[in-house]
Enzyme design. Structure first.
Site, PDB file in Angstrom:
ATOM      1  N   LEU A 139      -1.448   6.690   2.909  1.00  0.00           N
ATOM      2  CA  LEU A 139      -2.863   6.209   2.235  1.00  0.00           C
ATOM      3  C   LEU A 139      -3.884   6.364   3.071  1.00  0.00           C
ATOM      4  O   LEU A 139      -3.787   5.580   4.391  1.00  0.00           O
ATOM      5  CB  LEU A 139      -2.622   5.168   1.556  1.00  0.00           C
ATOM      6  CG  LEU A 139      -3.738   4.540   0.686  1.00  0.00           C
ATOM      7  CD1 LEU A 139      -3.745   5.393  -0.641  1.00  0.00           C
ATOM      8  CD2 LEU A 139      -3.822   3.199   0.354  1.00  0.00           C
ATOM      9  N   GLU A 192       3.684   4.323   8.124  1.00  0.00           N
ATOM     10  CA  GLU A 192       2.627   3.244   7.980  1.00  0.00           C
ATOM     11  C   GLU A 192       3.721   2.309   7.259  1.00  0.00           C
ATOM     12  O   GLU A 192       4.682   2.375   6.912  1.00  0.00           O
ATOM     13  CB  GLU A 192       1.644   3.794   6.787  1.00  0.00           C
ATOM     14  CG  GLU A 192       2.096   4.348   5.372  1.00  0.00           C
ATOM     15  CD  GLU A 192       1.044   4.523   4.351  1.00  0.00           C
ATOM     16  OE1 GLU A 192       0.091   3.966   4.526  1.00  0.00           O
ATOM     17  OE2 GLU A 192       1.445   5.149   3.404  1.00  0.00           O
ATOM     18  N   TYR A 224      -4.718   3.427  -9.084  1.00  0.00           N
ATOM     19  CA  TYR A 224      -5.302   2.111  -9.025  1.00  0.00           C
ATOM     20  C   TYR A 224      -5.737   1.737  -7.438  1.00  0.00           C
ATOM     21  O   TYR A 224      -5.910   2.547  -6.648  1.00  0.00           O
ATOM     22  CB  TYR A 224      -4.189   0.776  -9.092  1.00  0.00           C
ATOM     23  CG  TYR A 224      -3.101   0.639  -7.546  1.00  0.00           C
ATOM     24  CD1 TYR A 224      -2.183   1.765  -7.467  1.00  0.00           C
ATOM     25  CD2 TYR A 224      -3.265  -0.342  -7.145  1.00  0.00           C
ATOM     26  CE1 TYR A 224      -1.433   1.431  -6.260  1.00  0.00           C
ATOM     27  CE2 TYR A 224      -2.586  -0.803  -5.987  1.00  0.00           C
ATOM     28  CZ  TYR A 224      -1.538   0.253  -5.766  1.00  0.00           C
ATOM     29  OH  TYR A 224      -0.686  -0.075  -4.667  1.00  0.00           O
ATOM     30  N   LYS A 273      -3.385   6.988  -4.392  1.00  0.00           N
ATOM     31  CA  LYS A 273      -3.024   5.606  -4.580  1.00  0.00           C
ATOM     32  C   LYS A 273      -2.405   5.583  -6.200  1.00  0.00           C
ATOM     33  O   LYS A 273      -3.247   5.261  -7.170  1.00  0.00           O
ATOM     34  CB  LYS A 273      -4.189   4.624  -4.278  1.00  0.00           C
ATOM     35  CG  LYS A 273      -3.735   3.013  -4.109  1.00  0.00           C
ATOM     36  CD  LYS A 273      -4.617   2.426  -3.655  1.00  0.00           C
ATOM     37  CE  LYS A 273      -4.424   0.916  -3.430  1.00  0.00           C
ATOM     38  NZ  LYS A 273      -3.118   0.637  -2.654  1.00  0.00           N
TER      39      LYS A 273
END
Ligand code: PDD
Length: 281
Positions: A203, A179, A31, A147
């Protein structure tokens, strides 16, 4: 709310996905989330580049060039009458097929859906106050650069943050602050802006790239290297960044003042510059 599903524009309650959908059985899909600000989607092409990357990495053949989703997103935004700020979600799955872990038969059509969500833009005076965060073990897999729709570790981490009254978690893997659960993480250490390097554990955030570019243009020294958790406590400034997060200062971690307990000058400048690019003013 009108949504897009496999070529059709439908009221969301009519947009139905079969029980054999691989997204619900296996999380087998990818996504993107892009923000809408001041009349247009921000960095949409970059999001579609990352969608192509995620698709390639999971060997999912996209049913069309994702460049076409720009028009779909604009049409949804208009039909739903959503005002000047919010987000669009673009989700692509390996489709619906009889349950079996390995890929379904050739010719199984991927499922594509786009949904829009109006948002409340955080006023800068509020953003300047920052948000508390917690540290949380990073329980995710070894390909966080994709993702993927598999978000269970992120869901659990975000729930832990919500229960602690925090905005997000600093995910910690082997003593390194990696993160956030839905954002990238930056620290200002001795005047240098530091963030974890790209690779399988984070990511590759689009906002992260914009922030690095803006920092370099401002002459702020930048380093992409792992940040040990102990260094976080010594940081002059800390912030999360992401599509919906923008540059959000972290002012407390696990209940203790951190990052100077306020928005610092670097986060302030970066947010101002990012806001300008997003809104075009
Ligand atoms: N999240 N890291 C993770 C784990 C994320 O889920 C996100 C984005 C980011 C920031 O990436 P970008 O700047 O490209 O948005 C970093 C989106 C907003 C979400 O899942 O809602």
């Amino acid at each position: 709310m009108i949504v897009y599903l496999n070529g059709d524009y439908l009221p969301s309650e009519k947009a139905l996905i079969p029980v054999e959908e691989r997204a619900s059985n296996f999380g087998d899909g990818i996504y993107e989330v892009a923000s809408f600000a001041g009349g247009r989607f921000f960095a949409f092409d970059e999001h579609m580049d990352r969608l192509r990357y995620s698709a390639r990495e999971i060997q999912l053949k996209l049913p069309e060039d994702p460049a076409v989703y720009a028009k779909v997103a604009e049409r949804l935004w208009g039909e739903n009458n959503l005002g000047d700020y919010g987000t669009v979600y673009i989700q692509v799955t390996r489709g619906a097929a009889p349950r079996m872990h390995a890929f379904p038969a050739n010719g199984t059509r991927p499922t594509v859906y786009l949904t829009t969500k109006p948002g409340k833009y955080v006023p800068d005076e509020d953003r300047a106050q920052g948000r508390p965060a917690i540290t949380h073990p990073d329980l995710r897999w070894g390909r966080c650069d994709i993702k993927s729709l598999n978000l269970l570790p992120n869901v659990l981490a975000k729930q832990a943050a919500a229960e602690a009254g925090a905005q997000d978690c600093i995910l910690v893997r082997d003593g390194i602050a990696i993160e956030g659960a839905s954002s990238n993480f930056f620290a200002v250490l001795g005047g240098t802006l530091v963030t974890h390097p790209r690779g399988p554990h984070i990511l590759g955030g689009i906002t992260r790239q914009h922030v690095l570019r803006l920092a370099e243009a401002m002459g702020i020294p930048v380093r992409e290297e792992p940040i040990p958790v102990e260094a976080v406590w010594k940081a002059d400034e800390l912030f999360f960044c992401g599509t919906t997060t923008e540059v959000m200062p972290i002012t407390k971690i696990d209940g203790k003042i951190a990052g100077g307990g306020r928005r610092g000058p670097i986060a302030d400048k970066l947010q101002t510059a990012l806001h300008k690019e997003m809104w075009g003013k």
